[in-house]
Design a protein around this motif. Structure first.
Motif, PDB file in Angstrom:
ATOM      1  N   THR A 230      32.267  53.158  31.066  1.00 53.44           N
ATOM      2  CA  THR A 230      31.183  52.193  30.825  1.00 53.44           C
ATOM      3  C   THR A 230      31.686  50.920  30.156  1.00 53.44           C
ATOM      4  N   GLU A 231      32.882  50.951  29.550  1.00 54.10           N
ATOM      5  CA  GLU A 231      33.428  49.771  28.896  1.00 54.10           C
ATOM      6  C   GLU A 231      34.313  48.996  29.870  1.00 54.10           C
ATOM      7  N   THR A 232      34.737  47.785  29.446  1.00 54.20           N
ATOM      8  CA  THR A 232      35.576  46.945  30.310  1.00 54.20           C
ATOM      9  C   THR A 232      37.051  47.067  29.940  1.00 54.20           C
ATOM     10  N   THR A 233      37.429  48.185  29.347  1.00 52.25           N
ATOM     11  CA  THR A 233      38.826  48.461  29.026  1.00 52.25           C
ATOM     12  C   THR A 233      39.123  49.923  29.311  1.00 52.25           C
ATOM     13  N   LEU A 234      40.403  50.205  29.542  1.00 51.99           N
ATOM     14  CA  LEU A 234      40.836  51.589  29.760  1.00 51.99           C
ATOM     15  C   LEU A 234      42.276  51.702  29.295  1.00 51.99           C
ATOM     16  N   LEU A 235      42.591  52.758  28.547  1.00 54.01           N
ATOM     17  CA  LEU A 235      43.931  53.006  28.042  1.00 54.01           C
ATOM     18  C   LEU A 235      44.458  54.288  28.668  1.00 54.01           C
ATOM     19  N   LEU A 236      45.657  54.192  29.304  1.00 57.64           N
ATOM     20  CA  LEU A 236      46.261  55.334  29.978  1.00 57.64           C
ATOM     21  C   LEU A 236      47.685  55.538  29.511  1.00 57.64           C
ATOM     22  N   VAL A 237      48.151  56.788  29.549  1.00 51.54           N
ATOM     23  CA  VAL A 237      49.558  57.110  29.328  1.00 51.54           C
ATOM     24  C   VAL A 237      50.187  57.351  30.690  1.00 51.54           C
ATOM     25  N   VAL A 238      51.206  56.560  31.058  1.00 56.39           N
ATOM     26  CA  VAL A 238      51.817  56.641  32.387  1.00 56.39           C
ATOM     27  C   VAL A 238      53.339  56.666  32.243  1.00 56.39           C
ATOM     28  N   LYS A 239      54.017  56.949  33.361  1.00 55.11           N
ATOM     29  CA  LYS A 239      55.463  56.856  33.440  1.00 55.11           C
ATOM     30  C   LYS A 239      55.843  55.517  34.069  1.00 55.11           C
ATOM     31  N   GLU A 240      57.112  55.133  33.946  1.00 50.47           N
ATOM     32  CA  GLU A 240      57.555  53.897  34.583  1.00 50.47           C
ATOM     33  C   GLU A 240      57.397  54.005  36.100  1.00 50.47           C
ATOM     34  N   GLY A 241      57.023  52.876  36.719  1.00 49.14           N
ATOM     35  CA  GLY A 241      56.853  52.889  38.162  1.00 49.14           C
ATOM     36  C   GLY A 241      55.917  51.791  38.617  1.00 49.14           C
ATOM     37  N   ASN A 242      55.531  51.874  39.898  1.00 42.72           N
ATOM     38  CA  ASN A 242      54.615  50.913  40.509  1.00 42.72           C
ATOM     39  C   ASN A 242      53.243  51.561  40.640  1.00 42.72           C
ATOM     40  N   TYR A 243      52.215  50.792  40.313  1.00 40.44           N
ATOM     41  CA  TYR A 243      50.850  51.312  40.364  1.00 40.44           C
ATOM     42  C   TYR A 243      49.944  50.304  41.066  1.00 40.44           C
ATOM     43  N   SER A 244      49.010  50.841  41.846  1.00 39.12           N
ATOM     44  CA  SER A 244      47.969  50.049  42.486  1.00 39.12           C
ATOM     45  C   SER A 244      46.636  50.445  41.853  1.00 39.12           C
ATOM     46  N   ILE A 245      45.909  49.459  41.314  1.00 40.45           N
ATOM     47  CA  ILE A 245      44.703  49.746  40.545  1.00 40.45           C
ATOM     48  C   ILE A 245      43.519  49.017  41.155  1.00 40.45           C
ATOM     49  N   THR A 246      42.413  49.723  41.272  1.00 35.93           N
ATOM     50  CA  THR A 246      41.169  49.149  41.799  1.00 35.93           C
ATOM     51  C   THR A 246      40.042  49.445  40.830  1.00 35.93           C
ATOM     52  N   VAL A 247      39.242  48.429  40.526  1.00 37.11           N
ATOM     53  CA  VAL A 247      38.083  48.598  39.646  1.00 37.11           C
ATOM     54  C   VAL A 247      36.847  48.087  40.378  1.00 37.11           C
ATOM     55  N   GLU A 248      35.784  48.926  40.388  1.00 35.90           N
ATOM     56  CA  GLU A 248      34.526  48.558  41.037  1.00 35.90           C
ATOM     57  C   GLU A 248      33.374  48.810  40.076  1.00 35.90           C
ATOM     58  N   ALA A 249      32.506  47.818  39.923  1.00 35.27           N
ATOM     59  CA  ALA A 249      31.290  48.013  39.143  1.00 35.27           C
ATOM     60  C   ALA A 249      30.259  48.733  39.998  1.00 35.27           C
ATOM     61  N   PHE A 250      29.411  49.532  39.337  1.00 29.36           N
ATOM     62  CA  PHE A 250      28.379  50.239  40.100  1.00 29.36           C
ATOM     63  C   PHE A 250      27.088  50.322  39.306  1.00 29.36           C
ATOM     64  N   ASN A 251      25.997  50.502  40.047  1.00 28.59           N
ATOM     65  CA  ASN A 251      24.685  50.832  39.474  1.00 28.59           C
ATOM     66  C   ASN A 251      23.973  51.736  40.473  1.00 28.59           C
ATOM     67  N   THR A 252      22.662  51.910  40.321  1.00 31.73           N
ATOM     68  CA  THR A 252      21.939  52.844  41.193  1.00 31.73           C
ATOM     69  C   THR A 252      21.917  52.375  42.646  1.00 31.73           C
ATOM     70  N   ALA A 253      22.187  51.080  42.878  1.00 30.91           N
ATOM     71  CA  ALA A 253      22.176  50.559  44.248  1.00 30.91           C
ATOM     72  C   ALA A 253      23.518  50.744  44.952  1.00 30.91           C
ATOM     73  N   GLY A 254      24.586  51.090  44.212  1.00 30.99           N
ATOM     74  CA  GLY A 254      25.883  51.276  44.851  1.00 30.99           C
ATOM     75  C   GLY A 254      26.993  50.547  44.100  1.00 30.99           C
ATOM     76  N   PHE A 255      28.085  50.251  44.839  1.00 30.02           N
ATOM     77  CA  PHE A 255      29.277  49.642  44.245  1.00 30.02           C
ATOM     78  C   PHE A 255      29.382  48.175  44.630  1.00 30.02           C
ATOM     79  N   GLY A 256      29.903  47.369  43.700  1.00 24.83           N
ATOM     80  CA  GLY A 256      30.145  45.967  43.966  1.00 24.83           C
ATOM     81  C   GLY A 256      31.536  45.752  44.540  1.00 24.83           C
ATOM     82  N   PRO A 257      31.922  44.476  44.792  1.00 22.35           N
ATOM     83  CA  PRO A 257      33.262  44.176  45.313  1.00 22.35           C
ATOM     84  C   PRO A 257      34.338  44.661  44.342  1.00 22.35           C
ATOM     85  N   ALA A 258      35.463  45.078  44.905  1.00 24.70           N
ATOM     86  CA  ALA A 258      36.545  45.640  44.086  1.00 24.70           C
ATOM     87  C   ALA A 258      37.471  44.547  43.577  1.00 24.70           C
TER      88      ALA A 258
END
Length: 307
Positions: free
Chosen positions: A49-77
């Motif tokens: 629900t917040e606009t931040t996220l903290l993760l523990v990961v290993k070194e490497g390449n990552y592809s990340i997608t964030v989409e907002a949603f409500n009862t009508a569905g998902f917004g643009p990613a």
């Protein structure tokens, strides 16, 4: 979106900070209920629900997608590509302070100092200012500021609320560590300087310490300073949350009384009298003929006994 990577220890794990801007409430079709965060590879999809996220990961390449949603569905990613091995160190902004002219203006003036010189600011970089109610993290709003600008004005804030304001340096979607400060329209920055103490005095130096604490009284202050003065000899030090809470005034005059003042704007909050130590005067012995005769007799006596 922007991100920041921190090393956690010797096991090769990293802390990955993800930060993104909430959709504009004026353009969103309905209230945002949360965000779906997808991280490939090897990370489960998360709903937050917040606009931040903290993760523990290993070194490497990552592809990340964030989409907002409500009862009508998902917004643009919003999408982000991260290579944890190609990081550009971004220094934190310095000397963050927040002031208010309420009730004349219902806005907060956020000011900071750029790190180093303008040549240290990478081309295309900027600062991101984020603020939200201290009671509700999901109310985050953002403002983008040009990389060579060191201030921003926050409007549409509630006089009855206190806010946490953070300023990030951003370059190519990579963000540096933030500087953060709580503030309100009625009181400005919600921190004050307390416990000013003299901890050391020599013939030519005075070392002082102080602390910061959450405001205990509704005092609006645009800046705090220390002043050490004696007649025309005046030393002034501006105080900031991110600096060391200790300072040594040097090159002072021995055997002299100084006044140490804590200034809130131009008003004295604390006055301490402090005197530098006495300058030691070397003892000079004048050799008279009688003294020389006595010393000579003593030396001859010692030598005769030795022989």
């Amino acid at each position: 979106m922007c991100y920041r990577v921190e090393k956690t220890g010797t096991d090769g794990s990293l802390l990955l900070h993800l930060i993104w801007m909430a959709p504009d409430p004026g353009g969103a079709k309905g209230r945002v209920l949360g965000y779906r965060v997808s991280i490939n590879p090897h990370e489960p999809v998360q709903n937050v629900t917040e606009t931040t996220l903290l993760l523990v990961v290993k070194e490497g390449n990552y592809s990340i997608t964030v989409e907002a949603f409500n009862t009508a569905g998902f917004g643009p990613a919003a999408r982000l590509q991260i290579d944890t091995q190609t990081q550009i160190p971004l220094p934190s902004l310095r000397n963050l302070w927040i002031s208010s002219d309420f009730p004349e203006d219902e806005e907060l003036l956020v000011q900071w100092t750029l790190p180093g010189t303008p040549s240290c600011v990478p081309p295309g970089s900027h600062a991101a200012v984020r603020w939200h109610s201290e009671k509700n993290l999901s109310t985050s709003r953002w403002r983008r500021v040009d990389g060579f600008t060191s201030s921003a004005v926050i409007t549409d804030v509630d006089p009855e609320e206190s806010y946490l304001v953070s300023v990030f340096p951003v370059y190519n979607q990579q963000c540096g560590p933030p500087q953060s400060l709580a503030a309100s329209l009625q009181h400005g920055a919600l921190m004050e300087v307390v416990n000013l103490t003299v901890v050391s005095v020599t013939k030519t130096t005075v070392t002082v310490m102080w602390a910061w604490q959450r405001k205990s009284a509704p005092i609006r202050v645009d800046r705090y300073r220390l002043m050490l003065r004696r007649d025309t000899d005046t030393r002034i030090l501006s105080l900031w949350l991110d600096q060391q809470h200790q300072h040594t005034f040097s090159n002072l005059t021995p055997s002299t009384e100084y006044s140490l003042l804590l200034l809130a704007d131009n008003l004295s909050r604390t006055i301490i009298l402090v005197a530098t130590h006495f300058d030691e005067v070397p003892v000079v012995v004048t050799a008279t003929p009688l003294l020389l005769l006595v010393v000579s007799v003593m030396i001859i006596s010692i030598l005769s006994r030795t022989l």
